[in-house]
Design a protein around this motif. Structure first.
Motif, PDB file in Angstrom:
ATOM      1  N   PRO A  82       0.818  -1.224   0.000  1.00 27.58           N
ATOM      2  CA  PRO A  82       0.000   0.000   0.000  1.00 27.58           C
ATOM      3  C   PRO A  82       0.849   1.271   0.000  1.00 27.58           C
ATOM      4  O   PRO A  82       0.610   2.187  -0.792  1.00 27.58           O
ATOM      5  CB  PRO A  82      -0.826  -0.126   1.281  1.00 27.58           C
ATOM      6  N   THR A 187      -6.497   7.359   0.265  1.00 20.39           N
ATOM      7  CA  THR A 187      -7.301   7.173   1.474  1.00 20.39           C
ATOM      8  C   THR A 187      -8.644   6.535   1.133  1.00 20.39           C
ATOM      9  O   THR A 187      -9.125   5.628   1.830  1.00 20.39           O
ATOM     10  CB  THR A 187      -7.532   8.522   2.171  1.00 20.39           C
ATOM     11  N   ARG A 190      -7.908   2.800   0.267  1.00 19.08           N
ATOM     12  CA  ARG A 190      -7.622   1.981   1.452  1.00 19.08           C
ATOM     13  C   ARG A 190      -8.859   1.796   2.323  1.00 19.08           C
ATOM     14  O   ARG A 190      -9.034   0.752   2.943  1.00 19.08           O
ATOM     15  CB  ARG A 190      -6.520   2.640   2.277  1.00 19.08           C
TER      16      ARG A 190
END
Length: 239
Positions: A82, A187, A190
């Motif tokens: 990530p 963001t 995720r």
């Protein structure tokens, strides 16, 4: 980098810069290879050794940014995926942001010239494929097909974030913070917050089988998977 490589890179950069000046002043179609060579004070044969087509001259800067990001990622084996993907995205955007005039000129030329647009499309596909290959290498190998599927999705998301952020920046240069937009996008990824269009209240009629076969039945899903390697010397990609 040795002295010879430094000289080659300097010549390559000079040719690309002079080409962009001429493209901006006279247009892509009205600028000849001979004019570019004369402006860079090299022969046409020398120019062709660095850039086999005019399209590669237009996209040289963008290609370098994408090549560099994937090469950098390969050299970071300890970086988790990530954070690694976010770093790749931010690295590409930071380099593009360093030369806003060039990026906007690329967008303008791609909008005006079909061959430039096609070349740019191929370039972004090859970036996705190269990034996907590196992700496959890092993902658990218990199910190779699952790893390839996951890697392709992740690489596609990374490229889509880059394209969306750059387009927002090009259209609104004074009101767009490139890195902030990239972080907001990651963001959302995720946290599972990517907005999706609402489902229609009435299901549309099913597509005919022939149309479905045309859309999904072919083996080719994009341009060539030839990797973006060897770009730094004298072999920019061809169409």
């Amino acid at each position: 980098m040795g002295l010879r490589e430094v000289k080659r890179e300097r010549t390559r950069r000079l040719i690309a810069d002079k080409a962009f000046e001429l493209f901006t002043d006279h247009g892509f179609g009205r600028t000849t290879v001979e004019q570019i060579a004369a402006a860079a004070e090299v022969g046409p044969s020398t120019l062709y050794r660095y850039f086999p087509t005019k399209e590669t001259l237009v996209l040289e800067f963008v290609e370098d940014c994408l090549v560099d990001a994937v090469a950098w990622f390969r050299e970071q084996p300890g970086l988790d995926l990530p954070n690694g993907l976010q770093a790749v995205i931010e690295r590409v955007l930071a380099q593009l942001e360093s030369n806003p005039d060039r990026v906007r000129a690329v967008f303008d030329l791609a909008a005006q010239t079909a061959s430039v647009s096609a070349h740019l499309n191929e370039l972004t596909w090859r970036f996705r494929n190269d990034l996907s290959d590196e992700l496959v290498r890092r993902l658990p190998a218990s199910d190779p097909r699952d790893a390839e599927f996951t890697a392709a999705l992740a690489a596609g998301i990374a490229m889509n974030i880059i394209e969306t952020v750059v387009r927002s920046w090009v259209e609104n240069p004074d009101g767009t913070e490139v890195k902030e937009l990239a972080r907001r996008a990651m963001t959302l990824v995720r946290g599972g917050g990517i907005p999706l269009p609402a489902a229609p209240t009435t299901a549309p009629p099913a597509a005919p089988m022939a149309a479905a076969r045309n859309a999904f039945g072919g083996r080719s899903t994009g341009p060539s998977r030839r990797p973006l390697t060897g770009r730094r010397d004298n072999s920019p990609y061809g169409s």
